[in-house]
Design a protein around this motif. Structure first.
Motif, PDB file in Angstrom:
ATOM      1  N   PHE A  34       0.831  -1.194   0.000  1.00 49.75           N
ATOM      2  CA  PHE A  34       0.000   0.000   0.000  1.00 49.75           C
ATOM      3  C   PHE A  34       0.864   1.242   0.000  1.00 49.75           C
ATOM      4  CE2 PHE A  34      -3.676  -2.532   1.066  1.00 49.75           C
ATOM      5  CZ  PHE A  34      -3.103  -3.621   1.683  1.00 49.75           C
ATOM      6  N   TYR A  36       0.575   5.398   0.835  1.00 52.13           N
ATOM      7  CA  TYR A  36      -0.204   6.462   1.447  1.00 52.13           C
ATOM      8  C   TYR A  36       0.573   7.766   1.324  1.00 52.13           C
ATOM      9  CZ  TYR A  36      -3.443   3.236   3.775  1.00 52.13           C
ATOM     10  OH  TYR A  36      -4.405   2.291   4.050  1.00 52.13           O
ATOM     11  N   GLN A  38       1.030  11.506   3.306  1.00 49.94           N
ATOM     12  CA  GLN A  38       0.736  12.183   4.562  1.00 49.94           C
ATOM     13  C   GLN A  38       1.227  13.620   4.501  1.00 49.94           C
ATOM     14  OE1 GLN A  38       2.435  10.444   8.151  1.00 49.94           O
ATOM     15  NE2 GLN A  38       0.891  11.436   9.433  1.00 49.94           N
ATOM     16  N   GLY A  41       0.678  17.478   9.845  1.00 46.50           N
ATOM     17  CA  GLY A  41      -0.466  17.697  10.717  1.00 46.50           C
ATOM     18  C   GLY A  41      -1.713  16.924  10.334  1.00 46.50           C
ATOM     19  N   LYS A  42      -1.598  16.036   9.364  1.00 49.24           N
ATOM     20  CA  LYS A  42      -2.755  15.254   8.891  1.00 49.24           C
ATOM     21  C   LYS A  42      -2.477  13.762   9.005  1.00 49.24           C
ATOM     22  CE  LYS A  42      -4.948  18.874   7.005  1.00 49.24           C
ATOM     23  NZ  LYS A  42      -6.304  19.306   7.388  1.00 49.24           N
ATOM     24  N   GLY A  43      -3.545  12.982   8.911  1.00 49.64           N
ATOM     25  CA  GLY A  43      -3.379  11.543   8.868  1.00 49.64           C
ATOM     26  C   GLY A  43      -3.042  11.077   7.461  1.00 49.64           C
ATOM     27  N   PRO A  44      -2.474   9.873   7.328  1.00 45.64           N
ATOM     28  CA  PRO A  44      -2.168   9.331   6.006  1.00 45.64           C
ATOM     29  C   PRO A  44      -3.425   9.203   5.151  1.00 45.64           C
ATOM     30  CG  PRO A  44      -1.055   8.069   7.717  1.00 45.64           C
ATOM     31  CD  PRO A  44      -2.016   8.982   8.408  1.00 45.64           C
ATOM     32  N   PHE A  46      -4.926   7.305   1.706  1.00 45.49           N
ATOM     33  CA  PHE A  46      -4.702   6.151   0.841  1.00 45.49           C
ATOM     34  C   PHE A  46      -4.502   6.563  -0.613  1.00 45.49           C
ATOM     35  CE2 PHE A  46      -5.012   1.948  -0.774  1.00 45.49           C
ATOM     36  CZ  PHE A  46      -5.841   1.985  -1.873  1.00 45.49           C
ATOM     37  N   LEU A  87       4.254   7.198   2.367  1.00 48.81           N
ATOM     38  CA  LEU A  87       4.436   6.011   3.199  1.00 48.81           C
ATOM     39  C   LEU A  87       4.085   4.757   2.418  1.00 48.81           C
ATOM     40  CD1 LEU A  87       2.599   7.295   6.409  1.00 48.81           C
ATOM     41  CD2 LEU A  87       5.059   7.104   6.117  1.00 48.81           C
ATOM     42  N   LYS A  96      -1.073  -8.109   9.568  1.00 41.89           N
ATOM     43  CA  LYS A  96      -0.902  -6.808  10.219  1.00 41.89           C
ATOM     44  C   LYS A  96      -0.100  -5.905   9.294  1.00 41.89           C
ATOM     45  CE  LYS A  96      -1.079  -8.827  14.795  1.00 41.89           C
ATOM     46  NZ  LYS A  96      -0.314  -9.287  15.959  1.00 41.89           N
ATOM     47  N   LEU A  97      -0.627  -4.714   9.050  1.00 38.85           N
ATOM     48  CA  LEU A  97       0.065  -3.762   8.190  1.00 38.85           C
ATOM     49  C   LEU A  97       1.346  -3.280   8.860  1.00 38.85           C
ATOM     50  CD1 LEU A  97      -2.585  -1.329   6.681  1.00 38.85           C
ATOM     51  CD2 LEU A  97      -1.000  -2.803   5.443  1.00 38.85           C
ATOM     52  N   PHE A  99       4.323  -0.483   8.306  1.00 34.50           N
ATOM     53  CA  PHE A  99       4.658   0.728   7.563  1.00 34.50           C
ATOM     54  C   PHE A  99       6.158   0.979   7.541  1.00 34.50           C
ATOM     55  CE2 PHE A  99       0.796   3.097   6.513  1.00 34.50           C
ATOM     56  CZ  PHE A  99      -0.169   2.387   7.219  1.00 34.50           C
ATOM     57  N   GLN A 101       9.269   4.019   7.137  1.00 34.02           N
ATOM     58  CA  GLN A 101       9.476   5.310   7.790  1.00 34.02           C
ATOM     59  C   GLN A 101       9.041   6.480   6.908  1.00 34.02           C
ATOM     60  OE1 GLN A 101       9.946   4.676  11.009  1.00 34.02           O
ATOM     61  NE2 GLN A 101      12.026   5.389  11.333  1.00 34.02           N
TER      62      GLN A 101
ATOM     63  N   PHE B  90      -2.967   7.976  15.949  1.00 35.00           N
ATOM     64  CA  PHE B  90      -3.942   8.012  14.869  1.00 35.00           C
ATOM     65  C   PHE B  90      -4.956   6.894  15.032  1.00 35.00           C
ATOM     66  CE2 PHE B  90      -2.507  11.267  12.079  1.00 35.00           C
ATOM     67  CZ  PHE B  90      -1.123  11.294  12.161  1.00 35.00           C
ATOM     68  N   GLN B  99      -7.202  -6.509   7.781  1.00 27.34           N
ATOM     69  CA  GLN B  99      -6.331  -5.389   7.442  1.00 27.34           C
ATOM     70  C   GLN B  99      -5.901  -5.513   5.991  1.00 27.34           C
ATOM     71  OE1 GLN B  99      -3.188  -4.129  10.032  1.00 27.34           O
ATOM     72  NE2 GLN B  99      -4.053  -5.210  11.765  1.00 27.34           N
ATOM     73  N   GLY B 107      -7.868   9.389  10.662  1.00 23.31           N
ATOM     74  CA  GLY B 107      -8.184  10.688  11.213  1.00 23.31           C
ATOM     75  C   GLY B 107      -6.935  11.551  11.228  1.00 23.31           C
ATOM     76  N   ASN B 108      -7.071  12.771  11.741  1.00 22.60           N
ATOM     77  CA  ASN B 108      -5.931  13.682  11.766  1.00 22.60           C
ATOM     78  C   ASN B 108      -5.108  13.597  13.037  1.00 22.60           C
ATOM     79  OD1 ASN B 108      -6.203  14.718   9.173  1.00 22.60           O
ATOM     80  ND2 ASN B 108      -7.736  16.203   9.837  1.00 22.60           N
TER      81      ASN B 108
END
Lengths: 109, 115
Positions: A34, A36, A38, A41-44, A46, A87, A96-97, A99, A101, B90, B99, B107-108
């Motif tokens: 996957f 992503y 980012q 200040g925000k979430g990743p 998709f 990411l 389990k995902l 990630f 760095q 997060f 998954q 979310g942020n």
């Protein structure tokens, strides 16, 4: 143990200068890779899922490719708004995902 | 906007204290995930719930616990806080239990600072 290594850690490009980000992985039984994006200040957010070697996915200026050991995120003629951290994550048999760095990409106008 | 809501956005507390982080998943999503992101560790999976039941566990410390309520919102409880717990937390949600079987919507985050 599943592992993801992304390179480079940071990349600075001029607007319009194409390049590639690398994601190397070791996983037992790849179920999916996957990408992503980012922003600070925000979430990743998709971008893509790739499931098997040879698969490619495209979205605007981004193209993701997959081999048995790594994935590339190619950025063609990038714009300043493409600046973000990218990411990579893998899903293996442990379900389990994991990630990496991330690569911090900066596009200068 | 991902549709995932996390509160609070920022939290500053002292060592030894306990805090609760809250997450409302995207409408229709039954799975909720919690991740910790720090500068040196990257994004680390903590725990997943699906429709109220614990589904998968990652690198979650014993001092941390979570639950998902009947309305599908989730809370992450962090206790006996240490300086090293300072990080971005997060929450993500997805439609399916597995998954990777459907994209995660993040979310942020909640930025936790332990002093």
């Amino acid at each position: 143990e599943d592992q993801v290594t992304q390179s480079p850690e940071a990349l600075r490009l001029q607007e319009g200068e194409s390049s590639s980000l690398n994601c190397s992985y070791t996983v037992s039984g790849l179920r999916g890779l996957f990408w992503y994006r980012q922003d600070p200040g925000k979430g990743p957010e998709f971008l893509f899922t790739l499931y098997s070697a040879g698969e490619e996915k495209e979205k605007e200026r981004l193209k993701a490719t997959l081999t048995k050991k790594e994935s590339f995120l190619h950025i063609t003629a990038p714009k300043p708004e493409d600046s973000a951290t990218y990411l990579c994550a893998v899903l293996g048999g442990a379900q389990k995902l994991v990630f990496g760095q991330g690569t911090r990409l900066t596009i200068n106008p | 906007d991902s549709g995932v809501t996390q509160t609070p956005k920022h939290l500053i507390t002292a060592t030894g204290q306990r805090v609760t982080l809250r997450c409302s998943p995207r409408s229709g999503d039954l799975s909720v995930y919690w991740y910790q992101q720090s500068l040196d560790q990257g994004l680390q999976f903590l725990i997943q719930y699906y429709n109220g039941e614990e589904r998968a566990k990652g690198n979650i410390l014993e001092r941390f616990s979570a639950q998902q309520f009947p309305d599908l919102h989730s809370e992450l409880n962090l206790s006996s806080l240490e300086l090293g717990d300072s990080a971005l937390y997060f929450c993500a949600s997805s439609v399916n239990p597995g998954q990777g079987s459907s994209p995660l919507h993040f979310g942020n985050g909640t930025r936790l600072t332990v002093t």
